[in-house]
Design an enzyme around this catalytic site. Structure first.
Site, PDB file in Angstrom:
ATOM      1  N   GLY A 174       0.827  -1.189   0.000  1.00 51.12           N
ATOM      2  CA  GLY A 174       0.000   0.000   0.000  1.00 51.12           C
ATOM      3  C   GLY A 174       0.868   1.247   0.000  1.00 51.12           C
ATOM      4  N   ILE A 213       4.803   6.715  -3.229  1.00 55.49           N
ATOM      5  CA  ILE A 213       6.225   6.625  -3.538  1.00 55.49           C
ATOM      6  C   ILE A 213       7.071   7.052  -2.350  1.00 55.49           C
ATOM      7  CG2 ILE A 213       6.376   8.973  -4.491  1.00 55.49           C
ATOM      8  CD1 ILE A 213       8.262   7.737  -6.666  1.00 55.49           C
ATOM      9  N   HIS A 240      14.417   4.668  -0.365  1.00 52.45           N
ATOM     10  CA  HIS A 240      15.219   3.916   0.593  1.00 52.45           C
ATOM     11  C   HIS A 240      16.689   4.099   0.236  1.00 52.45           C
ATOM     12  CE1 HIS A 240      11.575   2.087   1.971  1.00 52.45           C
ATOM     13  NE2 HIS A 240      11.369   1.433   0.842  1.00 52.45           N
ATOM     14  N   ALA A 288       8.320   5.952   7.753  1.00 55.53           N
ATOM     15  CA  ALA A 288       7.186   5.650   6.874  1.00 55.53           C
ATOM     16  C   ALA A 288       6.818   4.178   7.015  1.00 55.53           C
ATOM     17  CB  ALA A 288       7.540   5.967   5.427  1.00 55.53           C
ATOM     18  N   ILE A 289       5.545   3.888   6.776  1.00 56.54           N
ATOM     19  CA  ILE A 289       5.046   2.516   6.869  1.00 56.54           C
ATOM     20  C   ILE A 289       4.196   2.210   5.652  1.00 56.54           C
ATOM     21  CG2 ILE A 289       3.558   0.933   8.179  1.00 56.54           C
ATOM     22  CD1 ILE A 289       4.350   2.484  10.695  1.00 56.54           C
ATOM     23  N   PHE A 296       8.450  -0.980   7.360  1.00 59.65           N
ATOM     24  CA  PHE A 296       8.746   0.394   7.739  1.00 59.65           C
ATOM     25  C   PHE A 296      10.139   0.806   7.286  1.00 59.65           C
ATOM     26  CE2 PHE A 296      10.329  -2.175  11.289  1.00 59.65           C
ATOM     27  CZ  PHE A 296      11.586  -1.643  11.512  1.00 59.65           C
ATOM     28  N   CYS A 336       5.482   9.976  -0.211  1.00 57.86           N
ATOM     29  CA  CYS A 336       4.195   9.448   0.276  1.00 57.86           C
ATOM     30  C   CYS A 336       3.012  10.231  -0.280  1.00 57.86           C
ATOM     31  CB  CYS A 336       4.151   9.437   1.805  1.00 57.86           C
ATOM     32  SG  CYS A 336       5.443   8.421   2.549  1.00 57.86           S
TER      33      CYS A 336
END
Length: 319
Positions: free
Chosen positions: A74, A77, A80, A216-217, A230, A247
């Site tokens: 879910g 964008i 990482h 973020a999750i 996460f 996000c």
């Protein structure tokens, strides 16, 4: 839940490519569903990579065409990379499956982690993840300037860049065509922060004293077992976020543990603290009895039964 097992896939020079880690998630997910392994959390760093959940729209992707990995979680964008601790808890959820409750448990563990280092964080209504709350709007710096007293604190990212990202222009001003004191991110749907200078860069949210996301999750639940998880910004170069709309949120930004505390903290220092809080919270989640519904249309005297699941067989939640 069962006892939580941790697997360190790779950090620093041994950071794991995203596709490789994704494949390992799928392998562990299948094994957990079959009860071949206990609940497992993969911990790692990635080399720099953008990943997009299924709700990402084209206007949130990098403007320069930088490649993005589209994934089955879910959310929207994100980025990482080095200096960011990534965790993929692969868990058989308590029943009845409650995806939001799982997200809240992850948030709780990360909020407690930040607190152990001396940083107060919170949730923001309607926006999952872990946040450092900004000043009241009336007390924030005008666009184009710094808050009174300049930067709140110093410190450098893992590669020597300021944690706050780009340096703001000290001269007062706003984006072209925007009235002074008006934030176009809130009033103009066509306004793109990436085209209007460092005053609007997500990495500079701390300098603007806005709400800013620390962690973020984004998850996926298939067959009652979770995937993805996460990302916790410890000491990354947050200017990577300036190429996207993180996000999908245009009116807030990103931050890191090191920036907020004004001192250098490493991923290696954070790993055992995250493990402590994840274990304490996730192992407390008690499963409820499995709910089985009989299908009155298909049922025979032999009584075939089915478990009620979404048509897709999977659920998603986002950051």
């Amino acid at each position: 839940m069962s006892e939580l097992r941790y697997v360190h896939l790779g950090f620093g020079a041994e950071a794991v490519e995203y596709e490789e880690a994704w494949q390992e998630q799928r392998r562990v997910h299948a094994a957990r569903f079959a009860d071949e392994v206990p609940d497992t959390c993969l911990l790692l760093e990635h080399p720099p990579v953008y990943t997009a959940g299924r709700r990402t729209v084209d206007s949130e992707r990098p403007l320069d065409g930088t490649p993005v990995v589209d994934v089955d979680r879910g959310g929207k964008i994100t980025w990482h990379g080095p200096g960011q601790l990534v965790g993929y808890p692969i868990l058989k959820l308590p029943r009845p499956v409650d995806v939001v409750a799982h997200v809240r448990r992850l948030e709780d563990a990360l909020i407690l982690t930040a607190a152990d280092f001396g940083l107060e964080t919170s949730r923001v209504e309607g926006r999952s993840g872990v946040w450092v709350l900004g000043d009241p709007v009336a007390e924030r710096a005008p666009q184009g300037g710094l808050p009174q007293g300049g930067l709140p604190h110093g410190g450098l990212s893992h590669d020597g860049l300021p944690h706050g990202g780009l340096s703001l222009d000290l001269a007062p001003g706003t984006a072209p065509g925007v009235a002074p004191g008006v934030d176009p991110r809130l009033t103009d749907e066509e306004f793109d922060p990436r085209l209007n200078g460092p005053e609007y860069a997500p990495s500079n949210a701390g300098q603007r004293r806005e709400d800013r996301k620390l962690a973020a999750i984004g998850i996926r639940v298939a067959k009652g077992v979770t995937m993805h998880g996460f990302s916790f910004n410890v000491n990354p170069d947050n200017t990577w976020f300036d190429r996207i709309v993180p996000c999908g949120i245009r009116d807030a930004g990103v931050t890191s543990l090191s920036y907020e505390l004004g001192r250098e903290i490493t991923v290696a220092e954070v790993v055992p603290v995250v493990e402590k809080h994840l274990r304490a919270i996730l192992e407390r989640a008690e499963p409820a009895p499995r709910v089985i519904e009989r299908d009155p249309v298909r049922e025979t005297t032999d009584g075939p039964v089915r478990e009620t699941v979404p048509a897709s067989g999977a659920l998603k939640a986002s950051a």
